[in-house]
Design a protein around this motif. Structure first.
Motif: not given
Length: 207
Positions: A5, A105, A107, A111-112, A207
């Protein structure tokens, strides 16, 4: 375990091209504006890049690994043993893989904001810059971004001669700091397509 994270938040703050919530307390000089523009132009022209990285945390813990970048939209960070973790972007999302457990995980790519750095064009003049300093042949560009986890600050350090990124330091919302240094970098290297893939046997985690 790698702090996935924190690393992804660092990417978010470092390369987000959103409207600023904070502002530089002075006007950039024409020389600074030109240098930052040149840094963007130079790095946009780099289509592939490989090298090694060193990560140092607040407590002095050191973690090394290798990275592979291919524009547009592909990057992989492989942490050295005993870690079996890896961060991969394959153009449709970011994935943190655990090769020992064969899990990951996910993502969403949109969103990044690292996607902005992985794209064909880089323009740090549009980032949320709050400080710019030059010293001993390097320029430090500090940006701040408001993330879902809180305010994140990143200082990007570029060589003023080569215009290449040599280091960045991340301050997390908790106040913890991570520093990443790049070395043994090669550009224009052909990278196997398998380096930017997620094995079909790996299972997703919540998550």
């Amino acid at each position: 375990m790698i702090r996935r994270h924190a690393l992804l938040l660092g990417f978010s703050a470092a390369f987000a091209l959103s409207m600023p919530a904070w502002a530089l307390d002075r006007a950039l000089t024409p020389e600074e504006q030109q240098l930052i523009a040149d840094i963007g132009t130079h790095n946009s022209a780099i289509r592939t890049m490989v090298g090694r990285f060193l990560q140092i945390d607040t407590n002095g813990g050191r973690t090394e690994g290798t990275f592979f970048l291919e524009r547009p939209d592909k990057i992989a960070f492989r942490y050295a043993p005993p870690s079996r973790e890896e961060i991969v972007s394959v153009g449709r999302g970011f994935y943190v893989l655990n090769r020992r457990d064969e899990t990951y995980y996910a993502y969403p790519q949109d969103t990044i904001p690292l996607r902005q750095f992985l794209g064909s064009e880089i323009n740090l003049l549009n980032a949320n810059v709050v400080d710019v300093t030059t010293s001993d042949g390097y320029i430090s560009i500090t940006v701040i971004d408001e993330t879902v986890a809180g305010t994140v600050q990143v200082s990007l350090i570029f060589d003023t001669d080569t215009k290449e990124l040599s280091q960045w330091s991340l301050v997390e919302p908790s106040g913890a700091e991570l520093t990443f240094s790049l070395y043994d970098v090669e550009k224009g290297v052909e990278i196997p397509r398998a380096f930017f893939s997620i094995p079909a046997t790996f299972k997703p985690l919540e998550q």
